[in-house]
Motif scaffolding. Structure first.
Motif, short mmCIF file in Angstrom:
data_model
loop_
_atom_site.label_atom_id
_atom_site.label_comp_id
_atom_site.label_asym_id
_atom_site.label_seq_id
_atom_site.Cartn_x
_atom_site.Cartn_y
_atom_site.Cartn_z
N LEU A 74 5.46 -5.49 67.23
CA LEU A 74 5.63 -4.09 66.84
C LEU A 74 4.41 -3.53 66.12
CD1 LEU A 74 9.38 -4.12 65.80
CD2 LEU A 74 8.36 -3.08 67.83
N GLN A 75 3.77 -4.33 65.28
CA GLN A 75 2.54 -3.87 64.60
C GLN A 75 1.45 -3.58 65.61
OE1 GLN A 75 1.51 -6.87 61.73
NE2 GLN A 75 3.32 -6.48 60.47
N ALA A 78 2.28 -0.36 67.51
CA ALA A 78 2.04 0.81 66.66
C ALA A 78 0.54 1.10 66.57
CB ALA A 78 2.64 0.58 65.28
N HIS A 81 -0.58 2.66 69.82
CA HIS A 81 -0.09 4.05 69.90
C HIS A 81 -0.94 4.96 69.02
CE1 HIS A 81 2.69 7.34 70.37
NE2 HIS A 81 2.73 7.47 69.06
N LYS A 82 -1.27 4.50 67.83
CA LYS A 82 -2.09 5.27 66.89
C LYS A 82 -3.48 5.54 67.47
CE LYS A 82 -4.03 5.00 62.25
NZ LYS A 82 -4.18 4.19 61.04
#
Length: 93
Positions: A74-75, A78, A81-82
């Motif tokens: 998940l990190q 993210a 995505h960022k």
């Protein structure tokens, strides 16, 4: 399966599965990993499976997803995505 595979203190742990019990080289003496060691490898708190038989403790650890894995996945998602879908290690410094 992984039955009979031997892992020493310098090696990465094998995947824990309900149908195998990896052996650990404990200073020249082979032994099975304990339920507590299985819990630690999988990222669970000590004695998380306490209160059931050792067979059930091994099965619970073997059927689980290692706690740190979803967190890391998940990190990474993210971070991608960022960065507009680009993995951080692919971004130019």
């Amino acid at each position: 399966g992984q039955t009979g595979r031997v892992y020493g203190p310098d090696n990465v742990s094998p995947t824990l599965a309900t149908d195998s019990s990896p052996l650990f080289d404990d200073h020249g003496r082979l032994r099975l990993l304990t339920p507590l060691e299985h819990e630690r490898i999988m990222g669970f708190p000590d004695n998380w499976t306490e209160g059931v038989s050792n067979v059930q403790r091994y099965k619970q650890a073997g059927n689980a997803v290692a706690v740190p894995v979803p967190s890391v996945v998940l990190q990474r998602l993210a971070a991608c995505h960022k960065n507009g879908g680009i993995a951080p290690e692919r971004m130019k410094q």
